[in-house]
Design a protein around this motif. Sequence first.
Motif, PDB file in Angstrom:
ATOM      1  N   MET A   1      13.833   2.241  -2.479  1.00 30.24           N
ATOM      2  CA  MET A   1      15.424   2.239  -2.237  1.00 30.24           C
ATOM      3  C   MET A   1      16.178   3.066  -3.174  1.00 30.24           C
ATOM      4  O   MET A   1      16.157   2.857  -4.203  1.00 30.24           O
ATOM      5  N   GLY A   2      16.167   4.478  -2.552  1.00 27.74           N
ATOM      6  CA  GLY A   2      16.670   5.316  -3.608  1.00 27.74           C
ATOM      7  C   GLY A   2      15.489   5.477  -4.783  1.00 27.74           C
ATOM      8  O   GLY A   2      14.277   5.883  -4.434  1.00 27.74           O
ATOM      9  N   ASP A   3      16.013   5.498  -6.009  1.00 22.91           N
ATOM     10  CA  ASP A   3      14.850   5.562  -7.104  1.00 22.91           C
ATOM     11  C   ASP A   3      14.164   4.334  -7.321  1.00 22.91           C
ATOM     12  O   ASP A   3      13.531   4.341  -8.073  1.00 22.91           O
ATOM     13  N   ASN A   4      14.546   3.277  -6.606  1.00 23.67           N
ATOM     14  CA  ASN A   4      13.903   1.859  -6.928  1.00 23.67           C
ATOM     15  C   ASN A   4      12.921   1.370  -5.926  1.00 23.67           C
ATOM     16  O   ASN A   4      13.186   1.716  -4.553  1.00 23.67           O
ATOM     17  N   LYS A   5      11.990   0.944  -6.671  1.00 24.49           N
ATOM     18  CA  LYS A   5      10.894   0.322  -5.668  1.00 24.49           C
ATOM     19  C   LYS A   5      11.039  -0.753  -5.193  1.00 24.49           C
ATOM     20  O   LYS A   5      11.606  -1.613  -5.874  1.00 24.49           O
ATOM     21  N   VAL A   6      10.750  -0.911  -3.815  1.00 28.37           N
ATOM     22  CA  VAL A   6      10.963  -2.369  -3.333  1.00 28.37           C
ATOM     23  C   VAL A   6       9.636  -3.100  -3.039  1.00 28.37           C
ATOM     24  O   VAL A   6       8.562  -2.611  -2.703  1.00 28.37           O
ATOM     25  N   SER A   7       9.675  -4.290  -3.440  1.00 30.09           N
ATOM     26  CA  SER A   7       8.455  -4.941  -3.454  1.00 30.09           C
ATOM     27  C   SER A   7       7.953  -5.343  -1.776  1.00 30.09           C
ATOM     28  O   SER A   7       8.916  -5.339  -1.072  1.00 30.09           O
ATOM     29  N   SER A   8       6.722  -4.883  -1.623  1.00 24.13           N
ATOM     30  CA  SER A   8       6.169  -5.028  -0.263  1.00 24.13           C
ATOM     31  C   SER A   8       4.645  -5.511  -0.267  1.00 24.13           C
ATOM     32  O   SER A   8       3.962  -5.509  -1.280  1.00 24.13           O
ATOM     33  N   THR A   9       4.592  -5.963   0.957  1.00 22.72           N
ATOM     34  CA  THR A   9       3.033  -6.815   1.108  1.00 22.72           C
ATOM     35  C   THR A   9       2.549  -6.161   2.300  1.00 22.72           C
ATOM     36  O   THR A   9       2.963  -6.015   3.408  1.00 22.72           O
ATOM     37  N   ALA A  10       1.269  -5.505   2.295  1.00 22.52           N
ATOM     38  CA  ALA A  10       0.716  -5.245   3.511  1.00 22.52           C
ATOM     39  C   ALA A  10       0.156  -6.396   4.277  1.00 22.52           C
ATOM     40  O   ALA A  10      -0.390  -7.429   3.820  1.00 22.52           O
ATOM     41  N   LEU A  11       0.236  -6.316   5.771  1.00 18.48           N
ATOM     42  CA  LEU A  11      -0.281  -7.454   6.409  1.00 18.48           C
ATOM     43  C   LEU A  11      -1.338  -6.973   7.287  1.00 18.48           C
ATOM     44  O   LEU A  11      -1.454  -5.871   7.884  1.00 18.48           O
ATOM     45  N   GLU A  12      -2.342  -7.734   7.464  1.00 20.60           N
ATOM     46  CA  GLU A  12      -3.575  -7.474   8.392  1.00 20.60           C
ATOM     47  C   GLU A  12      -3.452  -8.459   9.585  1.00 20.60           C
ATOM     48  O   GLU A  12      -3.225  -9.515   9.597  1.00 20.60           O
ATOM     49  N   LEU A  13      -4.049  -7.644  10.526  1.00 18.65           N
ATOM     50  CA  LEU A  13      -4.007  -8.485  12.116  1.00 18.65           C
ATOM     51  C   LEU A  13      -5.328  -9.212  12.196  1.00 18.65           C
ATOM     52  O   LEU A  13      -6.377  -8.742  11.900  1.00 18.65           O
ATOM     53  N   GLY A  14      -5.355 -10.567  12.826  1.00 16.84           N
ATOM     54  CA  GLY A  14      -6.324 -11.166  12.863  1.00 16.84           C
ATOM     55  C   GLY A  14      -6.004 -12.319  13.944  1.00 16.84           C
ATOM     56  O   GLY A  14      -5.014 -12.299  14.460  1.00 16.84           O
ATOM     57  N   GLN A  15      -7.460 -12.921  14.464  1.00 16.87           N
ATOM     58  CA  GLN A  15      -7.248 -13.874  15.350  1.00 16.87           C
ATOM     59  C   GLN A  15      -7.621 -15.377  15.051  1.00 16.87           C
ATOM     60  O   GLN A  15      -8.425 -15.496  14.438  1.00 16.87           O
ATOM     61  N   VAL A  16      -6.690 -16.227  15.356  1.00 17.63           N
ATOM     62  CA  VAL A  16      -6.971 -17.618  14.833  1.00 17.63           C
ATOM     63  C   VAL A  16      -7.887 -18.013  15.632  1.00 17.63           C
ATOM     64  O   VAL A  16      -7.880 -18.368  16.788  1.00 17.63           O
ATOM     65  N   SER A  17      -8.902 -18.753  14.875  1.00 17.85           N
ATOM     66  CA  SER A  17     -10.165 -19.177  15.594  1.00 17.85           C
ATOM     67  C   SER A  17     -10.376 -20.622  15.420  1.00 17.85           C
ATOM     68  O   SER A  17     -10.808 -21.237  16.254  1.00 17.85           O
ATOM     69  N   SER A  18      -9.487 -21.280  14.604  1.00 18.89           N
ATOM     70  CA  SER A  18      -9.488 -22.673  14.480  1.00 18.89           C
ATOM     71  C   SER A  18      -8.549 -23.359  13.368  1.00 18.89           C
ATOM     72  O   SER A  18      -8.131 -22.635  12.594  1.00 18.89           O
ATOM     73  N   ILE A  19      -8.512 -24.684  13.646  1.00 15.60           N
ATOM     74  CA  ILE A  19      -7.448 -25.580  12.743  1.00 15.60           C
ATOM     75  C   ILE A  19      -8.149 -26.180  11.628  1.00 15.60           C
ATOM     76  O   ILE A  19      -9.032 -27.025  12.249  1.00 15.60           O
ATOM     77  N   ILE A  20      -7.659 -26.154  10.356  1.00 14.38           N
ATOM     78  CA  ILE A  20      -8.232 -27.327   9.450  1.00 14.38           C
ATOM     79  C   ILE A  20      -7.368 -28.033   8.871  1.00 14.38           C
ATOM     80  O   ILE A  20      -6.308 -27.554   8.443  1.00 14.38           O
ATOM     81  N   ARG A  21      -7.577 -29.341   9.114  1.00 13.38           N
ATOM     82  CA  ARG A  21      -6.700 -30.279   8.588  1.00 13.38           C
ATOM     83  C   ARG A  21      -7.168 -30.817   7.329  1.00 13.38           C
ATOM     84  O   ARG A  21      -8.109 -31.529   7.224  1.00 13.38           O
TER      85      ARG A  21
END
Length: 223
Positions: free
Chosen positions: A179-199
């Motif tokens: 933003m202007g000369d200031n760095k903005v904190s960012s996070t890359a996101l990856e696409l995946g498919q939910v295969s199971s639920i773990i309790r």
Amino acid sequence: MATVTATGNAQQILSNLARTEPAEANAMDDAQSRFLTLLTTQLKNQDPLNPMDNAQVTSQLAQISTVDGIERLNTMLASLVEGQQSTDALQAAQLVGRGVFVPGRGLVLTEEGALGGFKLDAGADKVNITVTDANGIEVFKTDLGAHDAGTHTFTWDGTATDGTPAAVGNYVVNVTATMGDNKVSSTALELGQVSSIIRGPKSVDVQVGSLGIFQLDEIQQIL
């Protein structure tokens, strides 16, 4: 030698288990009963010339009441947590088979293109996406322009910077935002498919294919 029988004894086993559940509560009641018996005996056998005053009696009664209250509160909280985990598990089960964005820098290019994402902690007037191959060589770079804080997605048709088609396969994404000369904190996101639920013992997690196990709050977007 141990043997395995049919399920005809299942109800009896469950009944036996059910009878053991209130053990902790009964133990607490027994403790209170013993305390009151001890206190009554102490009052009966106290020194007439130096009797216990009301403050001492009240203090001891308050102690057992406090312990009882804390124990019951802990039991209630444990029940609430277990109930919430059951609810979370049922809700999470609906994610199986769905595409989700989770923290990660991977990007898979298919014949139809690639879909990636990123998260900004604050608004940015410039968001740059750089795609590199397994050797760290830059394949594609673009400026996505201004974006508000939050989660966003982008598509890449697979065309490299030099105009040639990139090979289908796995790539790595780097996100930089300013933003202007200031760095903005960012996070890359990856696409995946939910295969199971773990309790687990403390939370309900999701297995996102080969990407790994993630907590529910790590899922940034559901497709």
